[in-house]
Design an enzyme around this catalytic site. Sequence first.
Site, short mmCIF file in Angstrom:
data_model
loop_
_atom_site.label_atom_id
_atom_site.label_comp_id
_atom_site.label_asym_id
_atom_site.label_seq_id
_atom_site.Cartn_x
_atom_site.Cartn_y
_atom_site.Cartn_z
CB CYS A 96 -11.15 -25.98 10.92
SG CYS A 96 -9.64 -25.15 10.35
CG ASP A 122 -2.11 0.95 1.03
OD1 ASP A 122 -2.16 1.66 0.01
OD2 ASP A 122 -2.98 1.00 1.92
CG HIS A 171 -8.50 -21.49 13.39
ND1 HIS A 171 -9.08 -22.60 12.83
CD2 HIS A 171 -9.51 -20.58 13.54
CE1 HIS A 171 -10.38 -22.38 12.68
NE2 HIS A 171 -10.67 -21.17 13.10
CG PHE A 215 -5.41 4.09 4.62
CD1 PHE A 215 -6.67 4.66 4.72
CD2 PHE A 215 -5.14 2.93 5.34
CE1 PHE A 215 -7.64 4.10 5.52
CE2 PHE A 215 -6.12 2.35 6.13
CZ PHE A 215 -7.38 2.94 6.23
N GLY A 272 1.04 4.09 1.60
CA GLY A 272 1.56 4.71 2.81
C GLY A 272 0.74 5.86 3.36
CB CYS A 278 -8.78 -27.44 13.87
SG CYS A 278 -9.32 -25.72 14.10
CD GLN A 298 -10.16 7.05 -1.51
OE1 GLN A 298 -11.18 7.17 -0.81
NE2 GLN A 298 -9.21 6.18 -1.22
CG ASP A 348 -6.08 -4.93 2.67
OD1 ASP A 348 -6.75 -4.24 1.89
OD2 ASP A 348 -5.60 -4.48 3.73
N GLY A 364 -11.43 4.05 0.76
CA GLY A 364 -12.24 4.93 1.59
C GLY A 364 -13.42 4.27 2.26
CB CYS A 415 -6.12 -25.35 10.04
SG CYS A 415 -6.20 -24.85 11.76
N1 GUN Z 1 -6.57 0.80 3.19
C1 GUN Z 1 -7.89 0.79 3.51
N2 GUN Z 1 -8.56 1.75 2.84
C2 GUN Z 1 -7.65 2.40 2.08
C3 GUN Z 1 -7.74 3.50 1.16
O1 GUN Z 1 -8.81 4.10 0.92
N3 GUN Z 1 -6.57 3.88 0.55
C4 GUN Z 1 -5.37 3.25 0.82
N4 GUN Z 1 -4.28 3.69 0.19
N5 GUN Z 1 -5.27 2.22 1.67
C5 GUN Z 1 -6.40 1.81 2.29
ZN ZN Z 2 -8.46 -24.56 12.28
#
Ligand code: GUN
Ligand code: ZN
Length: 370
Positions: free
Chosen positions: A303, A91, A333, A95, A93, A308, A188, A265, A215, A305
């Site tokens: 599960c 990413d 897990h 944010f 940076g 578990c 955005q 993520d 956002g 894994c």
């Molecule tokens: N991580 C979660 N939301 C955002 C976002 O809007 N911009 C960036 N760069 N990272 C994020």
């Molecule tokens: Zn598990």
Amino acid sequence: MALRFEVLGRFNRARAAQLTLPHFTCQTPLFMPVGTQGTIKGLTTDQLEEIGCQIILGNTYHLELRPGSQLIDDLGGLHKFMNWKRALLTDSGGFQMVSLLHLADITEEGVTFQSPVDGKPMLLTPEESIHIQNNIGADIIMALDDVVKTTITGPRIEEAMYRTLRWIDRCIAAHKKPDVQNLFGIVQGGLDPVLRDICVKGLVERNLPGYAIGGLAGGEDKDSFWRVVAQCTAGLPEDKPRYVMGVGYPLDIVVCSALGADMYDCVYPTRTARFGTALVPEGVLKLKQSVMATDERPIDPTCPCMVCKNYTRAYLHCLVTKDAMGSQLLSYHNLSFMMRLSRDLHMSILEGRFPEFVRGFLRMQFPKGD
Ligand code: GUN
Ligand code: ZN
């Protein structure tokens, strides 16, 4: 472009795709665990491979502070530095600075903030963010964007959206490795459909290898969140990956995948593990509760894994919050759970049984139908 995105199957708007990146070929829908200092807290890279993790996130801001992106570049890039052979995403940076450092201030030039190391004023420009990400060497790098909380209203939302569009051109111009790293733009525009539409169109015109929806997950209600995702995915190209940033509750991943998103993520699965919470098909299991002290079952009997297969709730109850092994086993897990959810989404779309999968998932999470 340093990626190939092939849609292998669809169900209405949901897609199952194969995303070929320089270091790894991933299957979508896809959850990406978040590492900060070049590690997913508590797990080795062998363990991440073992649970089927295909791509992980690094943070430009954290890596630049320590150990520094120039050093990472000198030592052969982040893949080699952390011994991770599969795909990486960083990413940009901005944010992280805005959400971690309340002192950060955004101007047309970039994001200014006080260094947490020595308190000196620092400036992260779009050019500098891309330069650092070129040094780190991830398969996917993110544009520097101007992020505002979705709960804010007024002209600041519009200013941030137009600035994000101006900054994408500076990011594109600064990107030195388009043949081996994919620069994604970030949509955005807060909760305003007109602003989101302008941003989607502006980014699509730039013909980037992939697009993120940013956002979100900042305290807005689920209806508004899902409505923005639905609008953005409808306007983004069919043949490019779509990444919803910062989203990682199992329910949100299932809903956003139904709306045509591909990548996610979130720190949630690993962060909640450190607080003693395990993800299970019914929702969550809190290992700290005293009833766990004598419970001889695994976290989730369904599960497969390693945790578990080998450990009881009673044992984990005893470790959790007292020994690092407790959070390590719960993180293992929880990430296994997210990887299995990603695979189940992929396979159910491919095999034409996505609606049944979603119904089964919802029935487990909301048994009373609420
Ligand atoms: N991580 C979660 N939301 C955002 C976002 O809007 N911009 C960036 N760069 N990272 C994020
Ligand atoms: Zn598990």
